[in-house]
Write a protein that holds these residues in place. Structure first.
Motif, mmCIF file in Angstrom:
data_model
loop_
_atom_site.group_PDB
_atom_site.id
_atom_site.type_symbol
_atom_site.label_atom_id
_atom_site.label_comp_id
_atom_site.label_asym_id
_atom_site.label_seq_id
_atom_site.Cartn_x
_atom_site.Cartn_y
_atom_site.Cartn_z
ATOM 1 N N ARG A 204 -26.340 42.741 -12.819
ATOM 2 C CA ARG A 204 -26.385 41.322 -12.438
ATOM 3 C C ARG A 204 -26.317 40.411 -13.647
ATOM 4 O O ARG A 204 -26.591 40.826 -14.767
ATOM 5 C CB ARG A 204 -27.672 41.033 -11.667
ATOM 6 N N ILE A 205 -25.996 39.154 -13.398
ATOM 7 C CA ILE A 205 -26.011 38.165 -14.482
ATOM 8 C C ILE A 205 -27.453 37.793 -14.800
ATOM 9 O O ILE A 205 -28.261 37.590 -13.901
ATOM 10 C CB ILE A 205 -25.206 36.905 -14.069
ATOM 11 N N ARG A 206 -27.778 37.749 -16.094
ATOM 12 C CA ARG A 206 -29.104 37.278 -16.518
ATOM 13 C C ARG A 206 -29.022 35.769 -16.599
ATOM 14 O O ARG A 206 -28.360 35.233 -17.504
ATOM 15 C CB ARG A 206 -29.432 37.831 -17.901
ATOM 16 N N TRP A 207 -29.696 35.071 -15.694
ATOM 17 C CA TRP A 207 -29.458 33.624 -15.614
ATOM 18 C C TRP A 207 -29.908 32.857 -16.837
ATOM 19 O O TRP A 207 -29.271 31.883 -17.239
ATOM 20 C CB TRP A 207 -30.077 33.050 -14.323
ATOM 21 N N ASN A 208 -31.014 33.307 -17.464
ATOM 22 C CA ASN A 208 -31.449 32.572 -18.665
ATOM 23 C C ASN A 208 -30.438 32.704 -19.800
ATOM 24 O O ASN A 208 -30.194 31.751 -20.539
ATOM 25 C CB ASN A 208 -32.860 32.988 -19.100
ATOM 26 N N LEU A 209 -29.797 33.879 -19.908
ATOM 27 C CA LEU A 209 -28.742 34.039 -20.922
ATOM 28 C C LEU A 209 -27.525 33.186 -20.572
ATOM 29 O O LEU A 209 -26.881 32.596 -21.435
ATOM 30 C CB LEU A 209 -28.303 35.503 -21.030
ATOM 31 N N CYS A 210 -27.245 33.140 -19.267
ATOM 32 C CA CYS A 210 -26.089 32.370 -18.810
ATOM 33 C C CYS A 210 -26.276 30.894 -19.161
ATOM 34 O O CYS A 210 -25.347 30.218 -19.627
ATOM 35 C CB CYS A 210 -25.936 32.557 -17.309
ATOM 36 N N LEU A 211 -27.497 30.379 -18.967
ATOM 37 C CA LEU A 211 -27.773 28.976 -19.298
ATOM 38 C C LEU A 211 -27.680 28.741 -20.806
ATOM 39 O O LEU A 211 -27.185 27.710 -21.247
ATOM 40 C CB LEU A 211 -29.154 28.566 -18.777
ATOM 41 N N CYS A 212 -28.147 29.729 -21.585
ATOM 42 C CA CYS A 212 -28.028 29.587 -23.047
ATOM 43 C C CYS A 212 -26.561 29.546 -23.462
ATOM 44 O O CYS A 212 -26.188 28.785 -24.349
ATOM 45 C CB CYS A 212 -28.733 30.744 -23.751
ATOM 46 N N LEU A 213 -25.730 30.372 -22.804
ATOM 47 C CA LEU A 213 -24.303 30.382 -23.136
ATOM 48 C C LEU A 213 -23.678 29.039 -22.771
ATOM 49 O O LEU A 213 -22.890 28.471 -23.532
ATOM 50 C CB LEU A 213 -23.588 31.517 -22.394
ATOM 51 N N LEU A 214 -24.074 28.507 -21.616
ATOM 52 C CA LEU A 214 -23.565 27.199 -21.193
ATOM 53 C C LEU A 214 -23.971 26.137 -22.202
ATOM 54 O O LEU A 214 -23.159 25.286 -22.597
ATOM 55 C CB LEU A 214 -24.123 26.855 -19.804
#
Length: 630
Positions: A204-214
């Motif tokens: 699954r996507i790690r949402w906290n990492l996804c937000l950091c990437l954004l």
């Protein structure tokens, strides 16, 4: 408003070759606004994460202080000359890495290969910045989360060094198969890598990492919003601030007990290493990647210079500055590793690591041993953030400039929205890196995207400029621009030494090829093939470009090839007043018989550059006479 006649835009089509319609002038490219913008951008671009996490480790595994010998020799053979060549090409033509191939349209594929490589690198480089942001936010606490065991992500193997210290080894603890809390924090909490069985199962996507990437993409976009006008100002901070922090970390590191042990480890020269080819190859690779040669970043930055900017001086400032930074970073890293090895009671070589392992496991663990640990941790990650960001600006600027210079009429006015499109596209492609198995993909991209493809690109560039375009011509162009010719050292490097060294690198890379791995995980065959295809694809751009160029010409095959390898009509300095000699009147819509006269009318008097122009003209006439007498 109805009374005014409206000229339909179709009449003024970019393809119409009439000077009167005003279609000949796309919107201006713009230049750097300040004196230091260019220099600081180059320094920020070259000094990146590699200086902190690759160089010190490479030096210590390849003979310590003795590694500096091959390092500086390689710097002078294939670092400085190619750096200068790339800057000269960009500044002379004021074009991005695609359009610059007007110098020899047959080889435009080299530019396409460059863009492909840079795009792949930009995708994963920003993910590393996202990890750094994650740790940066995690450091904003009174107690660092990777300090102790006993959190939900820890396993039974987790062992806190403080516990050993306090127990004062009354009974021997077997440390070999234990894991530090910082290592579990990184792999089990940040990456959550236990949720993925390998590269084929991202999870699954790690949402906290996804937000950091954004967030990291947003920061990058806001900084390159106005092209070099905005990024040229941001680098005043991002290129200088890391030095301040590095100095603080250095002073803190050297004053720790046991620091000397680490530094000895880092610098003790082992001269027997110099006899192995591996050390020389490692030195050349380090120079190659750390200067960012071949990524098109230098070319792009130089293309925004004024025509007579002294890039000769800048070359030496940036390349030597970069080397000194790497060496200093080694002291900051190894002094802390020495302290840590003394605290843990293990030899330094057991704590030393390279790459993400150093930045996200070993160093954060060392931070927990210091008083005021969240402060030092925040500083360290803030330094990594500023180091990474300005390299990322360069990658983005390269992609945007390359494409807008190809289609100046349509894209230059819409540069901001075009940059947004590219950032969003690369963010979406990078989403796979935010999954639980994302680290496997990151390692794959890191190992293959800029490997031998980059070498092939640089070797080709070097050969095209010296053999196809011609050494004499290239030196003449530099003479026109800087007022002096490159000396025999540069000419020897360009003609023979640099291409030969890089060929050796390429051959070595292919012979000594080792499949990727991450820790104990070995990549499946399909992943390796995918990686190799990434490298091959950028090389394949070159023949593809050749086919396209040949199809555009007329005549027999050989005539077409010859025609396509000659510089295009529009090749030369971008501004009319800088065109002298061969380049007079070849600009589209140019009426003036003699730019020199225009120049004198505009600025009055003859400057040293005009003298250079006149000399160049004289040489040309002599050349022509010689040829006609033959």
């Amino acid at each position: 408003s109805l009374s005014q006649p409206v000229t339909p835009e179709l009449l003024v089509s970019p393809s119409s070759q009439d000077g009167d319609l005003g279609s000949e002038c796309p919107e201006d490219r713009g230049n750097w606004t300040g004196r230091l913008d260019f220099l600081l951008s180059c320094i920020g671009y070259c000094v990146g994460l590699g200086n902190v996490w690759r160089f010190p480790y490479r030096a210590y595994t390849n003979g310590g202080g003795a590694f500096l010998v091959p390092y500086f020799i390689m710097l002078s053979i294939c670092g400085i000359p190619i750096f200068f060549m790339e800057l000269s090409l960009g500044q002379f033509s004021s074009l991005g890495p695609l359009a610059v191939w007007k110098i020899s349209p047959l080889f435009k594929g080299v530019g396409m290969g460059t863009i492909l490589i840079v795009s792949l690198v930009a995708i994963y480089y920003n993910m590393i910045i996202a990890y750094v942001l994650f740790y940066l936010f995690a450091s904003l606490t009174s107690d660092l989360p990777w300090q102790h065991c006993g959190n939900w992500w820890n396993t039974d193997l987790c062992l806190d060094h403080r516990v050993i210290k306090a127990g004062n080894t009354t009974f021997p603890i077997n440390i070999t198969n234990t894991v530090s809390p910082s290592e579990e924090y990184w792999s089990r909490y940040v990456l959550h890598i236990q949720g993925s069985s390998g590269i084929g199962d991202p999870g699954r996507i790690r949402w906290n990492l996804c937000l950091c990437l954004l967030l990291s993409w947003t920061i990058v976009y806001l900084c390159i919003l106005k092209g070099v006008k905005s990024s040229g100002k941001v680098v005043y901070f991002t290129a200088t601030f890391p030095y301040l922090i590095l100095l603080m970390l250095l002073i803190r590191g050297v004053t720790l007990e046991g620091a000397w042990k680490g530094i000895q480890f880092y610098l003790t020269p082992q001269f027997d290493h110099l006899l192995s080819s591996k050390v020389w190859i490692e030195a050349a690779l380090q120079i190659f990647y750390s200067l960012g040669v071949g990524f098109g970043g230098l070319l792009t930055f130089a293309s925004y210079n004024t025509f007579h900017q002294n890039i000769y001086r800048d070359t030496f400032i940036v390349t030597l500055g970069n080397a000194i930074t790497s060496i200093l970073a080694g002291f900051a890293i190894f002094s802390v590793l020495g302290y840590m090895s003394q605290e843990l009671g293990v030899p330094v070589n057991q704590v030393a690591k390279a790459g993400p392992g150093l930045a996200f496991v070993v160093y954060p663990q060392a931070m927990t041993m210091l008083p005021l640990s969240p402060f030092w941790s925040f500083l360290f990650f803030f330094m990594l953030l500023t180091l990474g960001l300005d390299s990322q600006f360069a990658f983005m600027e390269t992609i945007v400039t390359a494409v807008t210079d190809e289609f100046p009429y349509y894209l230059r006015p819409k540069k901001a929205s075009f940059s947004a499109v590219i950032c969003i596209a690369l963010f979406l492609m990078g989403l796979i890196l935010t999954t639980e198995g994302g680290m496997y993909w990151l390692v794959l991209l890191d190992d293959y995207s800029a490997g031998f493809g980059l070498m092939v690109v640089v070797i080709t560039t070097c050969l095209v400029v010296t053999r196809v375009y011609g050494m004499k011509r290239f030196c003449r162009d530099i003479h026109m621009m800087l007022g002096f010719k490159p000396g025999p050292y540069f000419r020897a490097c360009w003609m023979v030494l640099s291409p030969a060294t890089m060929m050796a690198l390429l051959v070595y890379n292919i012979i000594k090829y080792q499949p990727s791995e991450y820790g104990s995980y070995h990549f499946p065959t399909w992943a390796e093939v995918l990686g190799i295809l990434m490298g091959v694809l950028s090389c394949l751009m070159i023949p593809v470009g050749m086919v396209v160029a040949v199809l555009r010409e007329e005549g027999t095959l050989w005539e077409r090839v010859q025609q396509a390898s000659r510089p295009a009509m529009a090749w030369g300095p971008a501004r009319e007043e800088n065109r002298s000699g061969v380049y007079v009147g070849s600009l589209a819509g140019s009426q003036s018989p003699r730019p020199l006269v225009v120049h004198m009318r505009k600025y009055g008097g003859i400057t040293s550059y005009e003298n250079a122009a006149i000399e160049v003209d004289r040489e040309l006439e002599e050349d022509e006479e010689e040829e006609s007498m033959m």
